[in-house]
Enzyme design. Structure first.
Site: not given
Ligand code: GDP
Ligand code: IMO
Ligand code: MG
Length: 435
Positions: A13, A38, A41, A128, A237, A299-300, A329, A413
């Site tokens: 994330d 899982n 993005h 997840t 994972t 998963t929220g 961020r 952002g």
């Molecule tokens: P990923 O799994 O690595 O693709 O990341 P996620 O999408 O799960 O979580 C990243 C969160 O940060 C998302 O809600 C994006 O919209 C947000 N995001 C990404 N870059 C930035 C940033 O530079 N600033 C802010 N405020 N939010 C960001």
């Molecule tokens: P992105 O690509 C954050 C975490 C789960 C759990 C562990 C194992 O969005 O960064 P799994 O369902 O894979 O067997 O769970 O890995 N996990 C993540 N945490 N971002 C993810 O993906 C994740 N994918 C799995 O929360 O701790």
């Molecule tokens: Mg993510």
């Protein structure tokens, strides 16, 4: 910029989706090579806001071929939903390709994920519940089913026969009802028909593209500390999430990569259980979570938040072979009077400068912090590194020094354009590959 791998530096994330969407604007192909749905993005651009799980984040870039390679755990049902929903948003999905060698997540994998988690009790991983662990177990246990197997009715019948027998004895162990072979067979055939047109040997596509000097982005899922080999095992994972996972995960030859771009969040987060040395269980942790709306895309669940962990970051940079970094961020920290970076750990007063493999030791680690003054100014509107507040620049430079990676992108952002390009990611000229 011919080939770039984008990887998560900590526990996922980090903002990989946002960065891939941006970098893909200049690419020819984007490839997912690990994990499954899982992953979540988030991409925000002129098409809207999307939470992608399996479809590569390059899908919004015009003409870009998007590949789900063999290393991905493919849940056909959720992929079909994702494809439908993107089509409804006007996205051209004819550019999708799915590997015939990718393994599929079946309903019994999801059921077993839940049952195994329950059986772990207090040691639950906090998965997840997408069936990822059970699917990869079957893959290495050689009872998995691949997308290509689904396309051939005879092959599917024989593979499913073997698998269902094994799964039913596992389900029986948990006191669950057996799976119906016939129902599962029909379900698989129906879904694969919907997606058959996208299926092909994707390793050929990828290697051909690289041979022609095309720009290929490999989109990592999760983060290095969730890697099955190098992460905080067993709280990881089940796939190889680090950059090197791209070789078996996409069928690439070694030396085919020009840039490993590590995505670092300006602070650190983790979802699920497992050790997290810089976790803030106080008002500051809550403040980061609320300000950044740190809740999982898949998963929220609320994400655990803490200060930037440079010990883990340095370890991650090394095992990924990062050649460049992105800090995302940064804007979340805009109104903090001071910010902290973890530069080392102590265990019972003794200094530890590496990231321990031993789970017990990792749990005992106390972070050593360096405190830096905050910048107390908005940054989201800036597009030039030199215009960033002095203290924000100092924060970035300090992280850069501690993890040993030049930060070439700064994200301020969630939207595609809210990015500062500090330096080019790759300096290799097109068509000059030796690998
Ligand atoms: P990923 O799994 O690595 O693709 O990341 P996620 O999408 O799960 O979580 C990243 C969160 O940060 C998302 O809600 C994006 O919209 C947000 N995001 C990404 N870059 C930035 C940033 O530079 N600033 C802010 N405020 N939010 C960001
Ligand atoms: P992105 O690509 C954050 C975490 C789960 C759990 C562990 C194992 O969005 O960064 P799994 O369902 O894979 O067997 O769970 O890995 N996990 C993540 N945490 N971002 C993810 O993906 C994740 N994918 C799995 O929360 O701790
Ligand atoms: Mg993510």
């Amino acid at each position: 910029m011919p080939s770039i791998i984008v990887v998560g530096a900590h526990w996922g994330d980090e903002g990989k989706g946002k960065i891939v969407d941006m970098v893909a604007q200049k690419a020819d192909m984007v490839v997912r090579y690990a994990g499954g749905d899982n992953a979540g993005h988030t991409v925000i651009n002129n098409h809207g806001k999307f939470g992608l799980h399996l479809v590569p984040s390059g899908i919004f870039a015009k003409g870009v071929i998007c590949v789900i390679a063999n290393g991905v755990a493919v849940n056909l049902e959720s992929l079909a939903k994702e494809v439908d929903s993107l089509e409804k948003s006007g996205i051209d999905m004819s550019r999708l390709r799915i590997s015939d060698k990718a393994h599929v997540v079946l309903p019994y994998h999801i059921q077993l994920d839940g049952l195994e988690e329950k059986a772990r009790g207090d040691d639950a991983i906090g998965t997840t519940k997408r069936g990822i662990g059970p699917m990869y177990q079957d893959k290495v246990g050689r009872i998995g089913i691949r997308v290509g197997d689904l396309l051939d009715p005879d092959q599917l019948a024989s593979r499913l026969g073997i698998a269902v027998e094994g799964k039913n004895s596992q389900l029986q162990h948990y006191g669950e009802k057996p799976v119906s072979y016939e129902a599962l067979y029909a379900w698989c055939r129906k879904l694969v028909e919907r997606l058959a047109k996208y299926v092909c040997p994707t390793e050929d596509l990828i290697n051909d593209a690289l041979d022609k000097g095309k720009t290929v982005i490999f989109e990592g899922a999760q983060g290095a500390l969730l890697d099955v080999e190098f992460g905080t095992y067993p709280f990881v994972t089940s796939s190889s999430t680090i950059a090197a996972g791209v070789y078996p995960g996409a069928g690439l030859r070694p030396r085919a990569i020009d840039c490993v771009l590590g995505i670092f969040k300006a602070y650190t987060t983790r979802v699920g259980t497992g050790p997290f040395p810089t976790e803030l269980l106080d008002a500051t942790g809550n403040r980061i979570r609320e300000r950044a709306h740190e809740f999982g895309t898949t998963t929220g669940r609320p994400r655990r938040c803490g200060w930037f962990d440079a010990v883990a970051g340095k370890y991650s940079a090394r095992i990924n072979g990062m050649t460049a970094g992105a800090i995302t961020r940064l804007d979340v920290l805009d109104d903090f009077k001071s910010v902290k970076i973890c530069t080392g750990y102590t265990i019972e007063g003794k200094v530890v400068n590496h990231f321990p493999a031993n789970l017990h030791h990792l749990r005992l680690c106390k972070p050593v912090y360096e405190e830096l003054p905050g910048w107390m100014e908005p940054t989201s509107h800036l597009r030039d590194f030199s215009k960033l507040p002095k203290n924000a620049k100092a924060y970035i430079k300090r992280i850069e020094k501690l993890v040993g990676v030049p930060m070439k992108l700064i994200s301020i952002g969630p939207r595609r354009e809210e990015t500062i390009e500090v330096a080019p990611l790759v300096t290799v000229k097109k068509g000059k590959r030796k690998g």
